[in-house]
Design a protein around this motif. Structure first.
Motif, PDB file in Angstrom:
ATOM      1  N   SER B  75       0.848  -1.180  -0.009  1.00  0.00           N
ATOM      2  CA  SER B  75       0.068  -0.002   0.127  1.00  0.00           C
ATOM      3  C   SER B  75       0.789   1.439  -0.021  1.00  0.00           C
ATOM      4  N   ILE B  76       1.681   1.508  -1.115  1.00  0.00           N
ATOM      5  CA  ILE B  76       2.495   2.689  -1.041  1.00  0.00           C
ATOM      6  C   ILE B  76       1.788   3.943  -1.773  1.00  0.00           C
ATOM      7  N   GLY B  77       0.501   3.806  -2.173  1.00  0.00           N
ATOM      8  CA  GLY B  77      -0.248   4.746  -2.866  1.00  0.00           C
ATOM      9  C   GLY B  77      -0.684   4.471  -4.164  1.00  0.00           C
ATOM     10  N   ARG B  78      -1.123   5.622  -4.873  1.00  0.00           N
ATOM     11  CA  ARG B  78      -1.413   5.472  -6.316  1.00  0.00           C
ATOM     12  C   ARG B  78      -0.175   5.356  -7.367  1.00  0.00           C
ATOM     13  N   ALA B  79       0.159   4.012  -7.332  1.00  0.00           N
ATOM     14  CA  ALA B  79       1.328   3.888  -8.173  1.00  0.00           C
ATOM     15  C   ALA B  79       0.895   3.616  -9.544  1.00  0.00           C
ATOM     16  N   ARG B  80       1.883   4.088 -10.527  1.00  0.00           N
ATOM     17  CA  ARG B  80       1.756   3.971 -12.142  1.00  0.00           C
ATOM     18  C   ARG B  80       2.651   3.086 -12.743  1.00  0.00           C
ATOM     19  N   HIS B  81       3.496   3.423 -13.741  1.00  0.00           N
ATOM     20  CA  HIS B  81       4.294   2.580 -14.243  1.00  0.00           C
ATOM     21  C   HIS B  81       5.771   2.354 -13.422  1.00  0.00           C
ATOM     22  N   ILE B  82       6.602   1.515 -13.618  1.00  0.00           N
ATOM     23  CA  ILE B  82       7.316   1.105 -12.538  1.00  0.00           C
ATOM     24  C   ILE B  82       8.684   0.638 -13.563  1.00  0.00           C
ATOM     25  N   ALA B  83      10.076   0.670 -12.733  1.00  0.00           N
ATOM     26  CA  ALA B  83      11.069   0.349 -13.485  1.00  0.00           C
ATOM     27  C   ALA B  83      12.000  -0.409 -12.390  1.00  0.00           C
ATOM     28  N   VAL B  84      12.849  -1.606 -12.710  1.00  0.00           N
ATOM     29  CA  VAL B  84      13.389  -2.351 -11.827  1.00  0.00           C
ATOM     30  C   VAL B  84      14.772  -2.295 -12.384  1.00  0.00           C
ATOM     31  N   ASN B  85      15.788  -1.966 -11.243  1.00  0.00           N
ATOM     32  CA  ASN B  85      17.115  -1.994 -11.576  1.00  0.00           C
ATOM     33  C   ASN B  85      17.817  -3.328 -11.459  1.00  0.00           C
ATOM     34  N   ASP B  86      19.044  -3.716 -11.782  1.00  0.00           N
ATOM     35  CA  ASP B  86      19.607  -4.866 -11.931  1.00  0.00           C
ATOM     36  C   ASP B  86      19.664  -5.431 -10.470  1.00  0.00           C
ATOM     37  N   GLN B  87      19.685  -4.825  -9.328  1.00  0.00           N
ATOM     38  CA  GLN B  87      19.725  -5.319  -8.086  1.00  0.00           C
ATOM     39  C   GLN B  87      18.231  -5.656  -7.579  1.00  0.00           C
ATOM     40  N   GLY B  88      17.373  -5.623  -8.490  1.00  0.00           N
ATOM     41  CA  GLY B  88      15.831  -5.930  -8.027  1.00  0.00           C
ATOM     42  C   GLY B  88      15.006  -4.738  -7.180  1.00  0.00           C
ATOM     43  N   ASN B  89      15.988  -3.604  -7.174  1.00  0.00           N
ATOM     44  CA  ASN B  89      15.160  -2.324  -6.559  1.00  0.00           C
ATOM     45  C   ASN B  89      14.314  -1.823  -7.549  1.00  0.00           C
TER      46      ASN B  89
END
Lengths: 158, 456
Positions: B75-89
């Motif tokens: 429940s971080i709030g109104r999320a839209r698009h996402i990106a993932v870095n090589d470390q899984g962040n």
């Protein structure tokens, strides 16, 4: 022994309940008779709400949704908001004149365009607003077609 | 004797109370242990694949066999698009500011397999986000920025570069999703500022402007230089494709080096033109179009829409159409695949990884945000689809890859849906990440393989 007692209690409760509901039924049935001065020409509050719901389903539901909660970011909710429960003239103005520009309702921004609904007649507008103000958990008083007529006249002279 | 042990309600209550108290103490211990000792992990790591164990309920998702999911955050709030870095962040673009931050960085700081908010930055809400050449690109509704990354991380107080600024401020379809090709270009959707370019917006019977001047600077996909600073739409933007009402789902397919997108089709056919459309037709039409886009393509909005039953582009009622007439829509570029109306495709991802079974490679995942415009019928969408590609062509027997987002059997109003899939990203290990716009839940979907009976 114990079982018997339980059955007895349930039985008593049930008969008390059915007795009560019968009483209510009778009371409901008797209501029109009890009324001393019925106004046969005037629609009941239920009729108004039913007519209003029909207007709502035809013109409003597509955006404001079946539950009146609208669509996040687009179409604002009609539940527990001052736009609906507050000043009736303001509410009538929105229906007749439409609304564009971001509005904030309960901390959320809504951006879709609402077109003018001045093609609805005074009765349709008062019916639908009476329905909306008494549905979806709302509990505000009715809107009359005279109130709609006043706002319409003001808008047209502008 | 069947009932050798008698339990009075009182005893039940006592036992229950004992259990609750014991369980609470135990949980508290676990939590405090966890926060004090980062070495302790309550996630089993299978040595064979090094994936954390899936949640026993897959975070509420329904997935194909041998796939599992972990709810990384709920429940971080109104999320839209996402990106993932090589470390899984994970970097999440937020629709609106959350504690004055428009981009959230989530990482597993306790080692328990779940993510928590590590930092936030960017003073703008929006939709688009992507990692490109050691920069995190993020979009507001009026500009595109990038933040420098070091070892996959945006450091505190990094001030962003402006890549493009000055998009027209618009209320409808304002999101600016982005994607990149391998040739130094960035693509951004600029949605139409209206439903159907009507003279009187969303008014029954109102005609459409002809020509529709909204097409000049909106309702299409524009190409910019990926790394040139301070570009503007008018001076630097190239209108790559036009006649697209709104394509929140866009992705570059490196397998055939082409741009793909899905269009949100127009709304309210029967509401605006009841003489030509029934409510049933209006719920299904027009199709949500899956587009393969070449430079210069025109997909016909607002003059035309795609009817998936007649399998052709037909004339919109605002321009004299009646649901059957074609006229000026003859020859307009067709979609490569059509989905039912109003499902709201909000992200597209061509799968490049090797983790999932072979058929997923180079196929397309699509996040359908879910409809609002199908009343009086139940709303639809609200799932992630998978479309396999064969010889560069999408296969018609697409599958419902991830379902269960709504947590209810039937969605009559959009608010009935507890979660709504909105963003997709692929991790460097081939895991699929899915974000939700309603509460801000994020899932990681993993393929555990046939031999791994990780779930009882």
């Amino acid at each position: 022994m114990r079982k018997g007692l339980l059955v007895l209690i349930v039985g008593v409760l049930f008969s008390a309940w059915s007795c009560q509901s019968k009483k209510e039924e009778t009371a409901k049935k008797e209501e029109p008779v009890v009324k001393e001065k019925p106004k046969p020409a005037a629609p009941t509050a239920e009729d108004v709400v039913a007519a209003g719901e029909k207007v709502y389903n035809t013109y409003c539901m597509v955006c404001h949704q079946k539950d009146g909660n609208g669509v996040v970011g687009m179409n604002p909710p009609l539940t527990q908001t001052k736009y609906v429960l507050g000043d009736k003239a303001g509410l009538i103005k929105i229906v007749l004149g439409g609304l564009s520009g971001d509005i904030e309702v309960k901390g959320e921004m809504y951006s879709n365009v609402m077109p003018p609904h001045n093609f609805l007649n005074d009765k349709q507008v008062s019916d639908v607003l009476t329905f909306v103000r008494s549905s979806f958990g709302n509990d505000a008083d009715a809107v009359s077609k005279e109130e709609v007529a006043i706002v319409r006249a003001e808008q047209e002279t502008k | 004797m069947k009932h050798s042990i008698k339990k009075s309600p009182k005893n039940y209550f006592k036992n229950f109370l004992t259990f609750v108290v014991t369980f609470s103490i135990f949980s508290l211990c676990l939590i405090s242990c966890n926060s004090n000792n980062s070495e302790q992990k309550d996630v089993e790591i299978d040595p064979k694949n090094k994936f954390p164990t899936a949640d026993s309920d897959n975070g509420g998702l329904v997935l194909p066999e041998n796939f599992g999911a972990i709810a990384l955050t709920d429940s971080i709030g109104r999320a839209r698009h996402i990106a993932v870095n090589d470390q899984g962040n994970i970097y999440v673009k937020m629709r609106r500011l959350a504690d004055d931050k428009g981009v959230l960085h989530l990482k597993d700081s306790t080692g328990n397999g779940k993510l928590d908010i590590s930092s936030g930055f960017g003073d703008f809400g929006g939709t688009g986000i992507a990692i490109y050449k050691n920069y995190l690109y993020c979009t507001s509704d009026s500009a595109i920025y990038r933040f420098k990354m070091e070892n996959g991380i945006v450091k505190p107080n990094t001030s962003p570069d402006t890549i493009v600024k000055g998009f027209i401020v618009q209320r409808a379809h304002a999101s600016k999703p982005i994607t990149f090709d391998g040739n130094g270009n960035m693509y951004v959707t600029i949605g139409a500022p209206s439903n159907a370019c009507q003279e009187s917006p969303r008014s029954p019977g109102s005609k459409g402007f002809d020509p529709c001047s909204q097409l000049d600077l909106q309702a299409g996909i524009w190409q910019f230089k990926a790394e040139k600073l301070n570009q503007t739409l008018q001076e630097d933007g190239h209108r790559y494709a036009t006649g697209i009402r709104n394509a929140v789902a866009i992705d570059w397919n490196f397998n055939d080096n082409s741009l793909y997108a899905l269009q949100h089709g127009r709304d309210q056919l029967s509401h605006l033109f009841p003489e030509y459309y029934t409510q049933e037709q209006s719920a299904e039409l027009p199709a949500e179009e899956f587009l393969k886009i070449a430079d210069g393509d025109d997909f016909g909005w607002p003059y035309c829409y795609y009817d998936q039953f007649q399998e052709k582009k037909v004339l919109a009622p605002e321009y004299g159409g009646d649901g059957k007439k074609v006229e000026r829509c003859e020859g307009i570029t067709l979609p490569i695949l059509a989905f039912p109306g109003h499902w709201a495709p909000n992200d597209l991802l061509f799968y490049k990884g090797d983790q999932f079974p072979e058929k997923y490679k180079n196929g397309a995942f699509i996040a359908f945000h879910g409809s609002w415009n199908r009343a009086p019928f139940p709303q639809q969408g609200y799932f992630v689809a998978f479309v396999s590609f064969k010889d560069g062509k999408p296969q018609k027997d697409w599958e419902r890859f991830a379902e269960g987002f709504t947590q209810v059997d039937s969605v009559m109003s959009t608010n009935d849906a507890k979660f709504r899939p909105v963003g997709l990203a692929e991790g460097s290990d081939g895991s699929l990440y899915i974000s939700d716009s309603a509460k801000g839940k994020i899932w990681r979907v993993i393929y555990y393989g046939e031999k791994l009976a990780l779930k009882d």
